[in-house]
Design a protein around this motif. Structure first.
Motif, mmCIF file in Angstrom:
data_model
loop_
_atom_site.group_PDB
_atom_site.id
_atom_site.type_symbol
_atom_site.label_atom_id
_atom_site.label_comp_id
_atom_site.label_asym_id
_atom_site.label_seq_id
_atom_site.Cartn_x
_atom_site.Cartn_y
_atom_site.Cartn_z
ATOM 1 N N ASP A 15 0.826 -1.207 -0.001
ATOM 2 C CA ASP A 15 -0.003 -0.046 0.098
ATOM 3 C C ASP A 15 0.904 1.195 -0.063
ATOM 4 O OD1 ASP A 15 -2.431 -1.434 -0.138
ATOM 5 O OD2 ASP A 15 -2.853 -1.268 2.025
ATOM 6 N N GLU A 16 1.874 1.223 1.017
ATOM 7 C CA GLU A 16 3.027 2.334 0.794
ATOM 8 C C GLU A 16 3.498 2.451 -0.293
ATOM 9 O OE1 GLU A 16 4.140 2.632 5.501
ATOM 10 O OE2 GLU A 16 5.019 1.348 4.361
ATOM 11 N N LEU A 17 3.992 1.485 -0.816
ATOM 12 C CA LEU A 17 4.827 1.542 -2.332
ATOM 13 C C LEU A 17 3.754 2.143 -3.391
ATOM 14 C CD1 LEU A 17 6.931 -1.580 -1.946
ATOM 15 C CD2 LEU A 17 7.803 0.973 -1.887
ATOM 16 N N GLU A 18 2.398 1.524 -3.289
ATOM 17 C CA GLU A 18 1.639 2.130 -4.461
ATOM 18 C C GLU A 18 1.385 3.619 -4.436
ATOM 19 O OE1 GLU A 18 -2.254 0.224 -4.525
ATOM 20 O OE2 GLU A 18 -1.425 -1.854 -4.128
ATOM 21 N N TRP A 19 1.460 4.076 -3.098
ATOM 22 C CA TRP A 19 1.127 5.510 -2.843
ATOM 23 C C TRP A 19 2.425 6.358 -3.370
ATOM 24 C CZ3 TRP A 19 4.763 8.216 0.121
ATOM 25 C CH2 TRP A 19 4.702 9.643 0.310
ATOM 26 N N ALA A 20 3.643 5.578 -3.149
ATOM 27 C CA ALA A 20 4.915 6.337 -3.522
ATOM 28 C C ALA A 20 5.024 6.302 -5.283
ATOM 29 C CB ALA A 20 6.036 5.548 -2.969
ATOM 30 N N MET A 21 4.630 5.151 -5.652
ATOM 31 C CA MET A 21 4.735 5.040 -7.177
ATOM 32 C C MET A 21 3.964 6.214 -7.843
ATOM 33 S SD MET A 21 4.002 1.379 -9.263
ATOM 34 C CE MET A 21 4.528 1.584 -11.158
ATOM 35 N N LEU A 22 2.745 6.361 -7.204
ATOM 36 C CA LEU A 22 1.740 7.219 -7.874
ATOM 37 C C LEU A 22 2.130 8.700 -7.469
ATOM 38 C CD1 LEU A 22 -1.754 5.797 -6.749
ATOM 39 C CD2 LEU A 22 -0.818 6.083 -8.975
ATOM 40 N N GLU A 23 2.938 9.039 -6.419
ATOM 41 C CA GLU A 23 3.320 10.123 -6.201
ATOM 42 C C GLU A 23 4.621 10.641 -7.154
ATOM 43 O OE1 GLU A 23 2.199 12.816 -4.497
ATOM 44 O OE2 GLU A 23 0.619 11.259 -3.508
ATOM 45 N N GLU A 27 5.051 9.156 -10.089
ATOM 46 C CA GLU A 27 4.577 9.521 -11.546
ATOM 47 C C GLU A 27 3.777 10.803 -11.455
ATOM 48 O OE1 GLU A 27 1.633 6.381 -11.982
ATOM 49 O OE2 GLU A 27 2.964 4.773 -12.639
ATOM 50 N N ALA A 28 3.524 11.442 -10.410
ATOM 51 C CA ALA A 28 3.031 12.793 -10.387
ATOM 52 C C ALA A 28 4.027 13.722 -10.334
ATOM 53 C CB ALA A 28 2.137 13.003 -9.364
ATOM 54 N N GLY A 29 5.473 13.413 -10.325
ATOM 55 C CA GLY A 29 6.543 14.397 -10.376
ATOM 56 C C GLY A 29 6.962 14.874 -8.972
ATOM 57 N N LYS A 30 6.657 14.067 -7.853
ATOM 58 C CA LYS A 30 7.124 14.745 -6.668
ATOM 59 C C LYS A 30 8.470 14.013 -6.363
ATOM 60 C CE LYS A 30 3.130 16.369 -5.484
ATOM 61 N NZ LYS A 30 2.233 15.741 -4.191
ATOM 62 N N SER A 31 8.949 14.843 -5.335
ATOM 63 C CA SER A 31 10.358 14.390 -4.936
ATOM 64 C C SER A 31 10.303 14.071 -3.194
ATOM 65 C CB SER A 31 11.495 15.294 -5.285
ATOM 66 O OG SER A 31 11.264 16.540 -4.492
ATOM 67 N N GLU A 87 6.251 9.280 5.313
ATOM 68 C CA GLU A 87 6.102 9.333 3.821
ATOM 69 C C GLU A 87 7.531 9.707 3.063
ATOM 70 O OE1 GLU A 87 3.147 12.556 3.237
ATOM 71 O OE2 GLU A 87 1.399 11.063 3.713
ATOM 72 N N LYS A 88 8.344 10.415 3.747
ATOM 73 C CA LYS A 88 9.445 10.709 3.138
ATOM 74 C C LYS A 88 10.359 9.510 3.164
ATOM 75 C CE LYS A 88 13.383 13.555 3.723
ATOM 76 N NZ LYS A 88 13.473 14.398 2.597
ATOM 77 N N ILE A 89 10.214 8.547 4.114
ATOM 78 C CA ILE A 89 10.950 7.294 4.204
ATOM 79 C C ILE A 89 10.745 6.462 3.316
ATOM 80 C CG2 ILE A 89 11.401 5.301 5.597
ATOM 81 C CD1 ILE A 89 11.424 6.951 8.285
ATOM 82 N N VAL A 90 9.405 6.403 2.937
ATOM 83 C CA VAL A 90 8.766 5.310 2.051
ATOM 84 C C VAL A 90 9.044 5.576 0.749
ATOM 85 C CG1 VAL A 90 6.726 4.363 1.062
ATOM 86 C CG2 VAL A 90 7.005 4.403 3.493
ATOM 87 N N PHE A 91 9.015 7.114 0.254
ATOM 88 C CA PHE A 91 9.204 7.594 -1.015
ATOM 89 C C PHE A 91 10.612 7.242 -1.241
ATOM 90 C CE2 PHE A 91 10.014 10.837 -4.167
ATOM 91 C CZ PHE A 91 8.961 10.655 -5.088
#
Length: 265
Positions: free
Chosen positions: A215-223, A225-229, A237-241
């Motif tokens: 679930d966390e990795l799905e969130w990070a993948m979408l973020e 793809e949205a161009g986040k850093s 959230e920072k750790i997971v990203f």
């Protein structure tokens, strides 16, 4: 952490089954062969293949396998055979082959690299076995990787479980695979089990290895793809990203085409 909206499972189910059937008919093969692990991905994939009405061979390939994995896998296979007359099964116990391989490539060091290499060897022995059955029965090897594993963090073995003919669920997030699995009525024991690749002969889960849940990795993948850093987030959230970005970077060699040295004319 928010995820995208849920898929329309009935429509997705129909689309994948039609895609599988069309691909197999165009390839002029008899059906599909799938390695059954006792996990949700292989259970969903084999059920989708079964719905095509074409031949489906489910293969168990234990290598020092945990009893719980074997039990779940067999429960699913028996249920699938009862529901679909086109499904059959076989077992190839590769434990002896694996032990012979270890003796053929002796290494006295007890390092993390050796353990990882041997874990990947298990996956590659299984790939070889699936292609053996595919060859003698005229079948395609159906992959069981989902989108997060295949295109997000590269959580699979190159030329192991990544060595397949087609990937029916590779455009589905793990959460979407679970939704489809519930719709397809795969066993509750599988739906409730913690995801694990079972390659190390112990009880470590995928989350233990990855450092984050699907679930966390799905969130990070979408973020991503949205161009986040990473600078856009704090705390967990920072750790997971950062985990996602690191795995996505180091595993690009699995996701990209094999580099070719093109000779200048």
């Amino acid at each position: 952490m928010t995820k995208k909206s849920a898929i329309q499972v009935e429509k997705v189910n129909t689309q994948i089954v039609n895609w599988l059937k069309t691909y197999a008919e165009n390839a002029k093969v008899n059906g599909f062969v799938i390695g059954i692990s006792g996990g949700v991905d292989s259970a969903v994939t084999s059920t989708l293949c079964a719905q095509t009405g074409l031949k489906v061979l489910c293969v168990e390939m234990p290598i020092h396998q945990a009893p719980s994995h074997v039990t779940r896998g067999r429960e699913h296979i028996e249920q699938l055979k009862q529901r679909f007359p086109n499904v059959s099964s076989t077992e190839a116990d590769l434990t002896g082959v694996f032990e012979t391989f270890k003796k053929a490539v002796p290494d006295d060091s007890d390092t993390a690299k050796v353990h990882l290499a041997l874990a990947n060897t298990r996956a590659r022995l299984r790939m070889t076995t699936l292609y053996y059955f595919a060859g003698i029965h005229g079948l395609l090897v159906a992959g069981t990787g989902n989108k997060v594993e295949d295109f997000g963090v590269g959580f699979y073995t190159k030329y192991g479980d990544g060595g397949v003919d087609l990937s029916p669920i590779a455009d589905l997030m793990k959460s979407e695979v679970y939704l489809l699995g519930s719709y397809l009525k795969i066993p509750e024991s599988i739906l409730k089990a913690s995801p694990t690749d079972g390659l190390f002969g112990d009880d470590r889960t995928d989350e233990d290895q990855l450092g984050a849940s699907y679930d966390e990795l799905e969130w990070a993948m979408l973020e991503n793809e949205a161009g986040k850093s990473a600078e856009d987030f704090l705390g967990r959230e920072k750790i997971v990203f950062e985990i996602y970005k690191r795995l996505n970077t180091i595993n690009q060699h699995k996701m990209l085409a094999i580099p070719v040295c093109f000779i200048t004319k």
